[in-house]
Each structure stands twice: as C-alpha cells, then as structure tokens.
Design an enzyme around this catalytic site. Structure first.
Site, PDB file in Angstrom:
ATOM      1  CB  CYS A   1     -47.061  74.428 -20.484  1.00  0.00           C
ATOM      2  SG  CYS A   1     -48.178  73.288 -19.795  1.00  0.00           S
TER       3      CYS A   1
ATOM      4  CG  HIS B   1     -45.120  76.359 -16.552  1.00  0.00           C
ATOM      5  ND1 HIS B   1     -45.575  77.301 -17.611  1.00  0.00           N
ATOM      6  CD2 HIS B   1     -45.901  75.218 -16.806  1.00  0.00           C
ATOM      7  CE1 HIS B   1     -46.995  76.902 -17.812  1.00  0.00           C
ATOM      8  NE2 HIS B   1     -46.806  75.703 -17.371  1.00  0.00           N
TER       9      HIS B   1
ATOM     10  CD  GLU C   1     -43.774  80.137 -17.626  1.00  0.00           C
ATOM     11  OE1 GLU C   1     -42.716  79.298 -17.827  1.00  0.00           O
ATOM     12  OE2 GLU C   1     -44.805  79.916 -17.698  1.00  0.00           O
TER      13      GLU C   1
END
Lengths: 224, 274
Positions: B90, B220, B222
């Site tokens: 990002c 993302h 994660e």
C-alpha cells in the site's frame, strides 16, 4: 461571459509546503539554495454569467467550500479569454492566465488592487520579501487527466458550472540570474528520479510557468 | 534453526508495522523494525525488507514522495542491488514507485505514478475485499508458485498504477506479463468496478522491479494472512474453507490467502544472514 479564477492560501503555516521545503533543503541536501516554498490552491470556474464577477467573488468568499476566512486569504480574478476551454482540453493553463483583479482580502495587496496593477499583485501574492539575490519562480501544476468538476447546487449565483483546480507552487531560491533560477526551479519541481524533483509527477501532472523568474524585493526595499 | 531476519522499514505516519511484524512471525521469519532515523547499516543485518502501509508524512505533496527521498531509501536501493527482496504494501508500494525501485528500468528513474482511484462508477478512497492473481510470466520473487486467484483486502485512495511510458503500457497489454492484477473470483481480468476497484493500468494490483526482487503491491497481505480474516460471504473457495474451519473449531491458526506472499521470505533461510 468570463471565466473566473481565484487563489486561496492558508493564513498560518502550510504544513505541506513546509514539509516539501524541508525535504528539499535537508533530505536532498540543497541547504539554503532553497529559501522558501509556497503553495496556493487555484480554481477556475467556467463562463460565469448569472451574476457579475464581483458577485461571484463575494459568493466564493462567503461559501466555505474553498475558502474559510478564519484560515485562508484569497484573491479573485477575471481570467484571460478562453482560459477554461484551454485548460479543459488538457492544454497548458494559458499565459497570461489572469486579466483583471476582482477582489482580495489581503491588506498588503489592496494598494496593488486599487492601482489595478495585476503584476504587482501577483508578485506580492506569490512571493514574500526575501534576501538580495533571491528569485521567485511560480508554476501552475494541474492534473493531466480530465479534472473537471461541477459546482454543487445552491450557495452560488448559478448552478451546474464547471470548474478546474490546480496548485500554484512558488519556489524562492538563490541563483545567479533569472534564467538560471527558472531552470533550477523546474528541476526541483518535476520528479524525474529518486534524488531530483518532488512537487509534480510528470506521469500524471502537467505544469506551466507563470511568467519569468522574478527578483524578490528585500525587506528593506519593501519597507522603503 | 535460525529464522531469516526481515527488516520492516518505518517512516513517520506508517501504521501497519505491528501487523506486518506479526505476520512475518507467523510466516516463520524474524521481523525487525527499522525506523527512518536509524543508521542505514541496520539494513545490512537483514535478508529482505517490507515497507508497510499507512500514510507516510501524512501523504503530504503526494503519497509516498517525501519518504522516497529519505536516505534510508538510498540505502535500501543499495541492498536491492545486492539482490535482497523488498515488498512494499500500500503506502509502501507508493514509496517504492516514487523512489524508482519499481519498475526500475533505469536506477532511480521514476516511470510510474500512483494516481487517484478512478474507475467507471467509482472514484476516491475504497476499502474492500477484491480478487487478484499473478501473471504466469511475471517472474517475481513474491509470486513464486502463486497460480490461483485469491481474495485480499485493499484500502487506498491513490492506488491506480498509471504511466505515460508507451512501451511499458504495451508490455502490460499482455496479462501474463503483469505481476499481479485484479480479477473476478473466477480469475478473469477485472475490467470494471467492483472487481477493478481503482482503474489501474492493466488492472494492476502489483508491479515488480526489473529483476523481480522488488514488489509494489497495493492490497494488504497482512490483513489476509489468517483464515479468520477472510469474510464468510466472499465468493470462492476461501470462504468455504473459512466456514469449514469455523465449524471444526480450528480457525485461529489456519493460514489465509495473504500468507503465501509473505512466506516467500522464508525461502531466504538458505541464504546466509549477516
């Protein structure tokens, strides 16, 4: 039918301009070659006709879409003929892009406004007094894609008008002469590599210089 | 067995470093936070790097541009030259693009912009689950054996890969050349909202540097590393897995679709770490 442009600048510290200036001076190691950096919002409204330019200007000043009198100062201008159409076609902002002063709330510029000296007003607006040997160079940075928006309904003398927004960057720097100042300012403006340029991304933004580089008046000269 | 050490670079305003460190741990790596004002020599202690998401320098001037000028990025470029992989997530992706490490056709030259989201029917910030898949010819370190489309979450306002470089655009015309692109749940190239969330050139969700070691990725991973993070109602096999795991009561530790990309770092364990 005229296009109306206006400039808006914050009254207090502009954190964006300050961060960019510090990155140029410190991170990129330019030191006091760069003396100052200023940022204004520039808006151009197409073909205002439902009221006079003065009434439009008053409406802009009283409506807080762009301008909050507690936070900003502004100046409005009748634009050069065909300004909006030229910009809308993804062309450069035309030069000269302003024709006539309509209004400003900056007391230091009132005299220039009353005298009708557009160049004095712009020079005073775009660069404060600096030191001897300093030049100010201004660029309009605009979105290369079609950035046309429409005024929302209400609060305006008319509705449905198109407008365009851009950023006016003014770089104050030390240079040997005006031509060198102009060339150096353009290097600092346009992002080419990791270590050169910052303010405009050439893959999505265009830019045009506003006149030539101007020698800054010193504080002593201004006071005199 | 020692775990491979991965540096997580933090600039002021980035805010996903904790999640990124947790996922690196889940992926079998040792995450090490490296702040922007630490000595660049800290980078030499790591075998790879992640620049996490957030809002570096409050996105002033343009997302990622101030951080891209940092001395730490200059030091990172030297680590990249030595072959170490870097994943920018990002805002981290925006920093990599602004620093010229992606696409990296010439060292440090900036050839791509991350423009404001703009697609038919949608403009501006978007936070949503989308599907992405890797191009088969991408040859990127992070998409190794990543063949199937997978769901992942995005949250950005300036995620549209954009360039005026005609040769680069021509290269991206063929989807198999693209590193990672937005797709439908069935794997077809996304052409409109909501499958194409931001109008990216070539529907790009991620773009790698020339040698494949650096990846700028807008979604993302994660936030999709554990199965419990996957929405129950998202289309495709992952939500079926999620519901089944929930029924079986072992959802807490099951890997999600974003983990595979982070796990690529563990392939570096065979490389001697300083």
């Amino acid at each position: 039918m005229s296009d109306l442009s206006f400039l808006v600048r914050g009254r207090s510290v502009d954190l964006v301009a300050m961060t960019a200036r510090r990155a140029l001076q410190t991170t990129l190691g330019l030191g006091d070659e760069v003396l100052d950096l200023m940022r204004d919002q520039l808006v151009c409204i197409a073909g205002v006709e439902d009221a006079s330019a003065a009434e439009w200007s008053a409406a802009i000043a009283s409506h807080q879409h762009w301008f909050n009198p507690n936070k900003h100062r502004f100046a409005s201008f009748v634009s050069a003929d065909g300004a909006f159409a030229a910009i809308k076609g993804n062309g450069d902002w035309p030069s000269p892009w302003l024709r006539e002063i309509v209004d400003t709330d900056r007391p230091d510029l009132v005299a220039a406004r009353e005298s009708g000296k557009l160049e004095d007003l712009l020079a005073g607006w775009m660069a404060p007094p600096s030191e001897a040997g300093a030049f100010a160079v201004s660029f309009i940075a605009y979105d290369l894609e079609d950035g046309v928006s429409r005024l929302p309904v209400g609060h305006w003398p008319g509705s449905g008008y198109e407008f365009l927004q851009a950023v006016l960057w003014t770089i104050v720097l030390r240079a040997e002469d005006a031509a060198a100042a102009r060339a150096r300012a353009e290097e600092l403006l346009v992002t080419r590599t990791r270590t050169s340029g910052m303010l405009v991304h050439p893959h999505m933004e265009g830019y045009t210089a506003v006149g030539a580089a101007r020698p800054c008046k010193t504080t002593t000269e201004v006071q005199a | 067995m020692s775990r491979v050490k991965i540096g997580v670079l933090q600039f002021p305003g980035l805010n996903c470093e904790d999640e990124t460190l947790r996922v690196l741990d889940f992926a079998g790596c040792e995450g090490k936070l490296i702040r922007w004002n630490e000595a660049a020599t800290e980078l030499a202690k790591c075998a790879g790097f992640v620049i996490p998401g957030g809002f570096s320098y409050q996105d002033r001037v343009r997302a990622g541009v101030i951080a891209s000028k940092s001395p730490l990025m200059e030091a990172l470029a030297r680590e990249v030259e030595s072959g170490k992989p870097v994943l920018g997530i990002c805002n981290g992706a925006q920093i990599l693009v602004e620093s010229g490490l992606v696409p990296g056709k010439e060292p440090g030259r900036v050839d791509v912009a991350m423009a404001r989201n703009k697609t038919v029917g949608r403009e501006g910030y978007i936070s949503a689950w989308v599907h992405v898949r890797a191009g088969s010819r991408a040859n990127c370190f992070f998409t190794h054996e990543l063949e199937e489309p997978f769901p992942i979450v995005i949250g950005h306002a300036e995620g549209r890969f954009h360039t005026r470089d005609e040769r680069l655009l021509a290269h991206l015309d063929e989807r198999e050349n693209r590193t990672l692109y937005y797709c439908t749940p069935d794997g077809d190239e996304a052409t409109e909202y909501p499958f194409l969330p931001n109008g990216s050139a070539g529907a790009l969700a991620g773009m790698h540097g020339l040698d494949g070691q650096v990846l700028a990725f807008m979604p993302h991973p994660e936030r999709a590393a554990w199965l419990w993070q996957v929405p129950e109602d998202i289309e495709g096999a992952w939500s079926v897995q999620r519901r089944a795991a929930a029924m079986a009561g072992d959802i807490a530790t099951r890997p999600g679709p974003g983990l595979a990309m982070i796990q690529q770092f563990s392939r570096l364990s065979k490389v001697e770490s300083v």
